[in-house]
Scaffold this active site. Structure first.
Site, PDB file in Angstrom:
ATOM      1  N   CYS A 267      12.063   0.620 -12.647  1.00 20.61           N
ATOM      2  CA  CYS A 267      11.577   1.473 -13.257  1.00 20.61           C
ATOM      3  C   CYS A 267      12.706   2.029 -14.416  1.00 20.61           C
ATOM      4  O   CYS A 267      12.408   2.565 -15.461  1.00 20.61           O
ATOM      5  CB  CYS A 267      11.345   2.792 -12.287  1.00 20.61           C
ATOM      6  SG  CYS A 267      12.916   3.297 -11.462  1.00 20.61           S
TER       7      CYS A 267
ATOM      8  N   SER B 245       0.879  -1.176   0.038  1.00 20.36           N
ATOM      9  CA  SER B 245       0.015   0.010   0.084  1.00 20.36           C
ATOM     10  C   SER B 245       0.748   1.389  -0.015  1.00 20.36           C
ATOM     11  O   SER B 245       0.460   2.385   0.258  1.00 20.36           O
ATOM     12  CB  SER B 245      -0.949  -0.277   1.298  1.00 20.36           C
ATOM     13  OG  SER B 245      -0.090   0.004   2.592  1.00 20.36           O
TER      14      SER B 245
ATOM     15  N   ASN C 224       3.556   3.774  -2.469  1.00 23.65           N
ATOM     16  CA  ASN C 224       3.581   4.658  -3.519  1.00 23.65           C
ATOM     17  C   ASN C 224       3.132   3.926  -4.790  1.00 23.65           C
ATOM     18  O   ASN C 224       2.315   4.315  -5.419  1.00 23.65           O
ATOM     19  CB  ASN C 224       4.962   5.342  -3.759  1.00 23.65           C
ATOM     20  CG  ASN C 224       5.122   6.244  -2.566  1.00 23.65           C
ATOM     21  OD1 ASN C 224       4.446   6.960  -1.945  1.00 23.65           O
ATOM     22  ND2 ASN C 224       6.438   6.687  -2.431  1.00 23.65           N
TER      23      ASN C 224
ATOM     24  N   PRO D  82      10.675   3.544   0.852  1.00 23.55           N
ATOM     25  CA  PRO D  82      11.584   2.436   1.645  1.00 23.55           C
ATOM     26  C   PRO D  82      12.009   1.227   0.595  1.00 23.55           C
ATOM     27  O   PRO D  82      13.000   0.725   0.856  1.00 23.55           O
ATOM     28  CB  PRO D  82      10.621   1.975   2.655  1.00 23.55           C
ATOM     29  CG  PRO D  82       9.716   3.359   3.062  1.00 23.55           C
ATOM     30  CD  PRO D  82       9.660   3.908   1.675  1.00 23.55           C
TER      31      PRO D  82
END
Length: 308
Positions: free
Chosen positions: A129, A11, A13, A163
């Protein structure tokens, strides 16, 4: 076609942004439940406000919910370490796992490069990413030339690195480097990530260097431009910052590649910017946006395949 119900584990980003994307944009997927471990997390509270079922009991909490039996696809936005157990549970229950961690248990998937190759796999990995942003460019060059070496540098705003990202830096570099080779088509690959603390926060920037032979500058540039447009179809903020830069190396000025030897050919330098859609986080967090967009695109293709 009936929508496929999904669960998102994590839950933070990425998980929260993905949830909002599914709810706002997908005609194929339906939010079933958002899973976290902190009942006070912003993601779980936002999900509750949006009418999405939640649990703060982690994977065990998800399994205890009646909706678990309706879930077809599970997204994992936690950590590489936790993903291994999550994947075992999901596969035992015949649910497809979309891995947004660098765990790399399943095959690497970049939607515009090999998005249709692993639609029947029980677990697919969205690389990183940086990988989602840069591997398409490496693959574009590899489509018209032999890429002997590719190096990418992903620079992201420190504020966009939560994190999970910070705890997985080593996995990021290792997974991205392998993806450059296995999906991008380079013979050797290297990845670097930079967390930039600049204020105001910078938009994600990516630099890609390739050393190639067997193709000319015009063909390489055309392949890169075409690939950028393909990525923009699901990440509108993906763009070139300037024209592709070229440098030729011949017998009079060869370049040395560590572990490879002397190289003669073309060095291509590509500079990208990835602006996020700001569904949940600010637009500078393009690193999160490209991951969730790629995961969403992949899940929609898998759902369509399973429904066919």
């Amino acid at each position: 076609m009936a929508k496929t119900k999904v669960a998102i584990i994590g839950s933070g980003n990425i998980g929260t942004d993905l949830m909002i994307k599914i709810m706002r944009t997908s005609d194929v997927l339906e939010m079933g439940v958002l899973v976290g471990i902190d009942p006070e997390s912003d993601g779980l509270k936002r999900a509750e406000r949006l009418g999405v079922q939640t649990t703060s009991g982690g994977m065990e909490g998800l399994q205890s919910l009646p909706v678990w039996h309706e879930i077809g696809i599970v997204f994992d936005a936690t950590s590489a370490g936790a993903h291994r157990r999550h994947s075992e549970i999901a596969q035992a229950a015949d649910k497809v796992m979309i891995d947004l961690t660098p765990a790399a248990i399943g095959p690497y998937v970049i939607p515009v490069v090999n998005g249709d190759d692993h639609l029947d796999a029980p677990n697919v990995n969205m690389v990183t990413c940086g990988g989602q942003a840069t591997i398409p460019i490496v693959a574009a060059v590899a489509s018209v030339a032999t890429v002997h070496y590719a190096e990418i540098v992903a620079s992201i705003a420190s504020k966009s690195a939560g994190p999970g990202t910070r705890a997985n830096i080593d996995e990021f570099t290792e997974t991205t480097s392998r993806g450059i080779v296995e999906v991008g088509g380079a013979k050797r690959g290297k990845a670097i990530i930079v967390l930039n603390p600049a204020e105001p926060p910078m938009i994600m920037r990516d630099t890609i260097f390739t050393l190639s032979s067997g193709g000319d500058e015009a063909a390489i540039e055309a392949a890169i431009d075409a690939m950028v447009e393909r990525v923009r179809a699901y990440v509108p903020g993906y763009r070139l910052k300037q024209k592709v830069q070229f440098e030729r190396f011949g017998s009079n000025n060869p370049v040395q590649i560590p572990g490879y030897g002397s190289f003669e050919g073309i060095k291509s330098s590509v500079f990208l910017e990835v602006e996020g859609a700001a569904h949940y986080l600010p637009a500078y967090a393009g690193n999160l946006d490209i991951m969730t967009s790629a995961g969403l695109r992949t899940a929609e293709r898998i759902a369509a395949r399973r429904a066919a």
